[in-house]
Design a protein around this motif. Structure first.
Motif, short mmCIF file in Angstrom:
data_model
loop_
_atom_site.label_atom_id
_atom_site.label_comp_id
_atom_site.label_asym_id
_atom_site.label_seq_id
_atom_site.Cartn_x
_atom_site.Cartn_y
_atom_site.Cartn_z
N THR A 282 -29.07 -36.63 17.79
CA THR A 282 -28.64 -37.00 16.44
C THR A 282 -27.33 -36.27 16.18
OG1 THR A 282 -30.90 -37.22 15.65
CG2 THR A 282 -29.18 -36.97 13.99
N ILE A 283 -26.34 -37.00 15.77
CA ILE A 283 -25.04 -36.39 15.45
C ILE A 283 -24.74 -36.67 14.00
CG2 ILE A 283 -22.57 -36.39 15.95
CD1 ILE A 283 -23.23 -37.28 18.78
N ASN A 284 -24.45 -35.62 13.25
CA ASN A 284 -24.07 -35.78 11.84
C ASN A 284 -22.59 -35.48 11.68
OD1 ASN A 284 -26.74 -36.28 10.70
ND2 ASN A 284 -27.18 -34.18 11.31
N VAL A 285 -21.91 -36.32 10.94
CA VAL A 285 -20.48 -36.10 10.70
C VAL A 285 -20.23 -35.95 9.20
CG1 VAL A 285 -19.76 -37.32 12.78
CG2 VAL A 285 -19.89 -38.57 10.62
N GLN A 286 -19.25 -35.12 8.90
CA GLN A 286 -18.80 -34.95 7.52
C GLN A 286 -17.46 -35.66 7.40
OE1 GLN A 286 -19.87 -33.03 4.49
NE2 GLN A 286 -18.27 -34.47 3.89
N GLY A 287 -17.37 -36.63 6.49
CA GLY A 287 -16.09 -37.29 6.26
C GLY A 287 -15.11 -36.32 5.63
N THR A 288 -13.88 -36.36 6.06
CA THR A 288 -12.84 -35.56 5.41
C THR A 288 -11.70 -36.51 5.04
OG1 THR A 288 -11.37 -33.64 5.62
CG2 THR A 288 -11.87 -34.82 7.66
N GLY A 289 -11.59 -36.77 3.74
CA GLY A 289 -10.65 -37.78 3.29
C GLY A 289 -11.37 -39.10 3.07
N ALA A 290 -10.58 -40.14 2.89
CA ALA A 290 -11.10 -41.44 2.45
C ALA A 290 -11.95 -42.14 3.50
CB ALA A 290 -9.96 -42.34 2.03
N LEU A 291 -12.96 -42.84 3.02
CA LEU A 291 -13.70 -43.81 3.82
C LEU A 291 -13.16 -45.17 3.43
CD1 LEU A 291 -16.20 -44.41 5.68
CD2 LEU A 291 -17.49 -44.72 3.56
N SER A 292 -12.90 -46.01 4.41
CA SER A 292 -12.36 -47.33 4.09
C SER A 292 -13.24 -48.41 4.69
CB SER A 292 -10.93 -47.47 4.64
OG SER A 292 -10.95 -47.45 6.05
N LEU A 293 -13.25 -49.57 4.05
CA LEU A 293 -13.97 -50.73 4.54
C LEU A 293 -12.96 -51.82 4.86
CD1 LEU A 293 -16.47 -52.50 5.08
CD2 LEU A 293 -16.49 -53.04 2.62
N THR A 294 -13.00 -52.28 6.10
CA THR A 294 -12.15 -53.39 6.50
C THR A 294 -13.02 -54.63 6.63
OG1 THR A 294 -10.60 -51.99 7.70
CG2 THR A 294 -10.69 -54.32 8.34
N VAL A 295 -12.62 -55.69 5.93
CA VAL A 295 -13.34 -56.95 6.02
C VAL A 295 -12.42 -57.96 6.65
CG1 VAL A 295 -14.48 -58.79 4.72
CG2 VAL A 295 -14.72 -56.41 4.00
N ALA A 296 -12.84 -58.52 7.74
CA ALA A 296 -11.98 -59.41 8.52
C ALA A 296 -11.64 -60.69 7.78
CB ALA A 296 -12.65 -59.74 9.84
#
Lengths: 143, 302
Positions: A129-143
């Motif tokens: 199990t790998i946990n990551v901490q976002g640093t800065g923006a999360l973005s969603l790309t919709v094709a």
């Protein structure tokens, strides 16, 4: 197609490592969970009947479940980003992308591996199990 | 063979541990390593009991750097010098009888051992000498006068206060032999967790939280069938009474040949808890927890 219009099968929502939009599929993943939140601050004054809030900054974390397979360069890179050089920021050519479906919709952002767990037990597959901490923006790309 | 390219079974896992004095065996562990003298190069010593039991005295053989054995050496109970090509190693057995044939002890001594330098780090060049011993920490010397700020005892690498010149490493008992580690039997499995402390750096005006990664740590647990003379309790006792502060573990999640060559991490640990559970309709089980001392090292199957 611009975004799915029917539910997506989980098996299609893969994890990629590398430049967003062209990253390599991480093999032997079992799934991922992402938590994105907007921090809020309560502003309810005396006399109010309902709580009120101000929105503050956003934050995100993600958890990846996989069958350990360090012959996969992406899995090895993720493990080493904490084991060898803790605090490494995964971004750009080392970014993680979370596919929503297999035709170009995905979440991505810079992150740091904050935690991993490896378990090796008889009568079971070696899992991680790998946990990551976002640093800065999360973005969603919709094709 | 490289790391596996497909999922693997936990049953192929394996565990090795370095016991006190580099002992590997099932019998009396009463050898004490003395000082090394007349040292001219790094060297390691292996001591193996050849005649044990009630035979008075017991007999051992020894060799330096994997060379020819010196055989038929009687245990005296006093300090005995093993005179090799690269140095002399003193040993003392606590008793002259009662040892078990084939039990062995190993020790590695570093002498002006060269390193490969890179900016502010230096790593022991000889990969066979990189498991260095925090119980007997070697001395790192930089020709440029920089001081050590951190040592990874699992991969023989030190970080210095600035860019280094030429770095060498020296110390009695300064490194351990991989071959001196004993397989931990009766294990059901293990898990370990690596963590990196996150420091929030979000400034005013930002829309998203930002973070810096800080220190990392590693903890883990091992589950095994409880076997009284092959348990971790001895190790926890040593941690508690200070007779040995750190133990070297190799955690293999893929060792198909069960020969200490698979995918694994090497880590020096302190054992923090052991729980023994005896319940009806179940074998007596032991669960031990550990926390890593410093950094770790991953080695791929090979």
């Amino acid at each position: 197609m611009a975004g799915n219009t029917i539910p997506i099968k989980g098996t299609a929502a893969r994890l990629r490592y590398g430049t967003a939009g062209s990253g390599t599929l991480v093999t032997y993943t079992l799934g991922w969970t992402m938590d994105c939140k907007c921090n809020t601050m309560e502003t309810t004054p005396q006399g109010a009947s309902w709580d009120t809030f101000l929105a503050d900054v956003g934050a995100w974390t993600a958890s990846l479940e996989l069958e350990l397979c360090l012959g996969d360069a992406s899995q090895l890179a993720l493990l080493n980003s904490l084991l060898t050089t803790p605090g490494t920021v995964l971004s750009g050519a080392t970014a993680l992308s979370f596919d929503c479906e297999d035709t170009g919709d995905y979440f991505t952002g810079s992150s740091i591996v904050s935690n991993f767990q490896i378990t090796a037990r008889k009568k079971d597959i070696v899992k991680g199990t790998i946990n990551v901490q976002g640093t800065g923006a999360l973005s969603l790309t919709v094709a | 063979m490289a790391s596996p390219s497909e999922a693997t079974k936990g049953i192929l896992g394996n565990l090795y541990m370095l016991r006190p004095n580099g002992f590997k065996g099932s019998g009396l562990n009463d050898l004490t390593w003395g000082a090394a003298s007349s040292v001219t190069d790094s060297f390691h010593i292996e001591v193996v009991i050849t005649t044990g039991g009630a035979t008075n005295p017991n007999v051992f053989k020894w060799r330096e750097n994997g060379g020819a054995w010196t055989e038929n050496v009687n245990i005296t109970g006093a300090s005995q010098n093993l005179v090799g090509t690269n140095g002399t190693q003193a040993i003392t057995f606590g008793a002259v009888i009662g040892h078990t044939a084939a039990d062995q002890w190993t020790i590695g001594n570093l002498y002006a051992e060269p390193t490969t330098e890179s900016t502010n780090t230096a790593q022991i060049t000889d990969a066979n000498l990189r498991l260095i011993n925090p119980n007997s920490p070697p001395t790192w010397t930089d020709s440029g006068g920089k001081t050590v700020t951190e040592v990874n005892y699992a991969n023989g690498k030190a970080t210095f206060s600035g860019n280094v010149g030429t770095v060498t490493v020296a110390g009695n008992g300064g490194y351990v032999l991989k071959s001196g580690m004993q397989q931990v039997g009766d294990a059901e499995g293990f898990s370990f967790t690596g963590s990196c402390q996150m420091l929030e750096t979000t400034p005013q005006g930002a829309s998203w939280d930002t973070f810096l990664g800080d220190c990392a740590s590693l903890t883990g647990t091992i589950d095994k069938f409880f076997i009284a003379n092959r348990d971790f309790f001895e190790a926890i006792e040593d941690n508690i009474d200070g007779s040995q502060l750190y133990f070297l573990l190799e955690l293999y999640w893929y060792d198909p040949d069960q020969d200490q060559t698979g995918d694994h991490i090497s880590v020096w640990v302190t054992f923090t808890t052991e729980t023994i559970k005896a319940a009806k309709k179940s074998p007596v089980m032991a669960n031990v927890s550990f926390t890593a001392h410093g950094g770790t090292a991953f080695t791929a199957n090979g």
